[in-house]
Design a protein around this motif. Structure first.
Motif, PDB file in Angstrom:
ATOM      1  N   LEU A 249       0.814  -1.222   0.000  1.00 21.52           N
ATOM      2  CA  LEU A 249       0.000   0.000   0.000  1.00 21.52           C
ATOM      3  C   LEU A 249       0.847   1.271   0.000  1.00 21.52           C
ATOM      4  O   LEU A 249       0.293   2.379   0.009  1.00 21.52           O
ATOM      5  N   VAL A 250       2.164   1.111  -0.030  1.00 22.95           N
ATOM      6  CA  VAL A 250       3.036   2.293   0.098  1.00 22.95           C
ATOM      7  C   VAL A 250       2.831   3.299  -1.043  1.00 22.95           C
ATOM      8  O   VAL A 250       2.730   4.509  -0.784  1.00 22.95           O
ATOM      9  N   PRO A 251       2.729   2.865  -2.314  1.00 24.43           N
ATOM     10  CA  PRO A 251       2.506   3.856  -3.381  1.00 24.43           C
ATOM     11  C   PRO A 251       1.242   4.688  -3.154  1.00 24.43           C
ATOM     12  O   PRO A 251       1.224   5.890  -3.427  1.00 24.43           O
ATOM     13  N   ARG A 252       0.206   4.066  -2.590  1.00 25.17           N
ATOM     14  CA  ARG A 252      -1.035   4.823  -2.325  1.00 25.17           C
ATOM     15  C   ARG A 252      -0.804   5.841  -1.204  1.00 25.17           C
ATOM     16  O   ARG A 252      -1.302   6.966  -1.269  1.00 25.17           O
ATOM     17  N   ALA A 253      -0.065   5.425  -0.192  1.00 20.11           N
ATOM     18  CA  ALA A 253       0.227   6.351   0.917  1.00 20.11           C
ATOM     19  C   ALA A 253       1.047   7.533   0.405  1.00 20.11           C
ATOM     20  O   ALA A 253       0.778   8.692   0.765  1.00 20.11           O
ATOM     21  N   LEU A 254       2.017   7.263  -0.436  1.00 17.75           N
ATOM     22  CA  LEU A 254       2.867   8.352  -0.945  1.00 17.75           C
ATOM     23  C   LEU A 254       2.073   9.276  -1.855  1.00 17.75           C
ATOM     24  O   LEU A 254       2.263  10.502  -1.843  1.00 17.75           O
ATOM     25  N   ALA A 255       1.150   8.692  -2.626  1.00 18.02           N
ATOM     26  CA  ALA A 255       0.346   9.528  -3.532  1.00 18.02           C
ATOM     27  C   ALA A 255      -0.564  10.457  -2.727  1.00 18.02           C
ATOM     28  O   ALA A 255      -0.828  11.596  -3.131  1.00 18.02           O
ATOM     29  N   ALA A 256      -1.030   9.972  -1.563  1.00 17.40           N
ATOM     30  CA  ALA A 256      -1.970  10.769  -0.756  1.00 17.40           C
ATOM     31  C   ALA A 256      -1.264  11.625   0.293  1.00 17.40           C
ATOM     32  O   ALA A 256      -1.923  12.336   1.067  1.00 17.40           O
ATOM     33  N   CYS A 257       0.064  11.559   0.326  1.00 18.14           N
ATOM     34  CA  CYS A 257       0.827  12.299   1.355  1.00 18.14           C
ATOM     35  C   CYS A 257       0.525  13.800   1.254  1.00 18.14           C
ATOM     36  O   CYS A 257       0.599  14.380   0.170  1.00 18.14           O
TER      37      CYS A 257
END
Ligand SMILES: Cc1cc2nc3c(=O)[nH]c(=O)nc-3n(C[C@H](O)[C@H](O)[C@H](O)COP(=O)(O)OP(=O)(O)OC[C@H]3O[C@@H](n4cnc5c(N)ncnc54)[C@H](O)[C@@H]3O)c2cc1C
Length: 398
Positions: A249-257
């Protein structure tokens, strides 16, 4: 007696409550942030701070604001669980005295307990400190002055009071070779997938952990190795650079940072200075006793350290004697936890694939040194003194 406390964080608020409620002191708390913090990270709260919170009567609030966490789950890039650590196993050696709470909620609980008579001033801090024969004059950033019998630096790892009175920061911090970041974001799908688990990446050199919060947000916390302690110019960019290669899920977290102004980003360091007080100026919390997030106990020790300081002030005839008593009792506890944190760092963020495999196996058998870190069990097996043993005034509710 009058105290000026610099920093309305965990240590500053805990101390303000004790000094006013129990000792009857006049207290002014200065906070450089314009308003109470709403961003933060999850804190596992146990140990001496838990005992102190109970004695201060604040524990029911903390319980009410806490998050139930079923387990820490370590997931690979495809989201497969490679290792897990049930929280009830962590809580067992602590007799269940462990809770998980967001840092702003911990501050909220401590702040709400303060009497209205405690002066809380946001958006200001000390610009100058002048010691006198029997007290301290503090000139604030807005140009006004305050006279006090005691000035307390409860202003965290990068303490201004420490820099003004004890010496420059480089000489007081021990960098541990990691940078850390935390932020919150909205993503209902990620929130649903996490459920009540604390999910971490099962990765080498860097690690991101995610919690689903009650209000629908997700809290992310990240830690990675770095030879350079300096804060990057743009923390969000740095996060995307450092964690961009991780899956799950890291790419989603980074996109929503959120933008960098809403991202917590700092070096992972411990405080180490020869003395915690000078005349009528004293340090408390991370300003003098930072153990780092690797110890998982900084907040707990901040509350307990404040408790011990107030306790010493209640029992001593002279302020200076109380400050010495506080350091004599509390420094060995802090030193012990700082050492333990340095020893177990390599388990917290494994350096090689081999160490990562060892960590998985250790978790399976519940022998992970990091589990000891969380549970507050001394790796040396030595008994640590309880708060009750350190207090001269009996640990009691107030
Ligand atoms: C990612 C992460 C995870 C962590 N997890 C845990 C955990 O699981 N369990 C645990 O116990 N601990 C944990 N910690 C450690 C814990 O957060 C700290 O040890 C704790 O916050 C220290 O409290 P403090 O009050 O001393 O300092 P802080 O919380 O840093 O508060 C200092 C306050 O002083 C204010 N201030 C600073 N400078 C000035 C100034 N010049 N004038 C006025 N005000 C000023 C700041 O704005 C702030 O409000 C974690 C830390 C991090 C970074």
């Amino acid at each position: 007696m009058r105290a000026v406390i610099c920093g309305a964080g965990i240590a500053g608020l805990a101390l303000a409550g004790r000094l006013h409620n129990v000792l009857g002191w006049e207290v002014v708390v200065l906070e450089k942030a314009p308003r109470p913090r709403t961003q933060g990270y999850m804190i596992d709260f146990f140990g001496p701070g838990y005992d102190a919170a109970e004695a201060m009567g604040v524990l029911p609030w903390l319980e009410e604001l806490s998050h139930p966490v079923s387990e820490a789950a370590f997931l690979d890039e495809h989201g497969r669980c490679r290792a897990r650590l049930p929280y009830d196993r962590l809580a067992r050696p602590l007799n269940g005295r462990l809770l998980s709470i967001m840092r702003p909620d911990l501050e909220l609980a401590l702040r709400e307990r303060l009497s209205l008579a405690v002066g809380l001033r946001f958006g200001t801090g000390p610009a100058r400190v002048d010691p006198g024969a029997s007290g301290i004059r503090v000139t604030l950033t807005d140009g006004t002055t305050l006279d006090a019998d005691l000035l307390v630096g409860a202003d965290g790892l990068h303490s201004t009071v420490r820099a003004m009175v004890f010496g420059e920061e480089q000489r007081c911090l021990r960098y541990l070779g990691y940078q850390t970041a935390a932020f919150t974001f909205d993503d209902p799908q990620v929130h649903a997938e996490l459920g009540d688990r604390f999910c971490l990446t099962d990765t080498v050199d860097r690690q991101m952990g995610l919690y689903a919060l009650r209000d629908g947000r997700v809290a992310a916390f990240a830690v990675h190795r770095s030879a350079d302690p300096r804060r990057p110019e743009d923390p969000r960019d740095a996060l995307r650079r450092e964690y961009g290669s991780l899956g799950w899920l890291v790419p989603r977290a980074l996109a929503a940072c959120p933008p960098s102004s809403q991202v917590y980003y700092d070096q992972v360091a411990q405080t180490d200075l020869p003395s915690w007080s000078r005349g009528r100026v004293v340090l408390v919390g991370d300003a003098c006793q930072a153990v780092s997030l690797l110890a998982g106990q900084g907040a707990s020790l901040a509350v307990a350290g404040a408790y011990v300081l107030a306790d010493q002030l209640a029992g001593a005839r002279r302020v200076e004697d109380a400050l010495r008593g506080y350091e004599r009792l509390w420094r060995p506890v802090v030193r012990d936890r700082q050492r333990a944190a340095r020893r177990t760092a390599r388990w917290f963020v494994p350096e090689t694939a081999r160490r990562l495999r060892v960590r998985r196996t250790a978790l399976r058998f519940a022998g992970l040194p990091g589990a000891g870190r969380l549970a507050g069990v001394s790796p040396t097996g030595r008994q640590r003194p309880s708060l009750g043993q350190l207090a001269t005034v009996p640990v009691r509710s107030a």
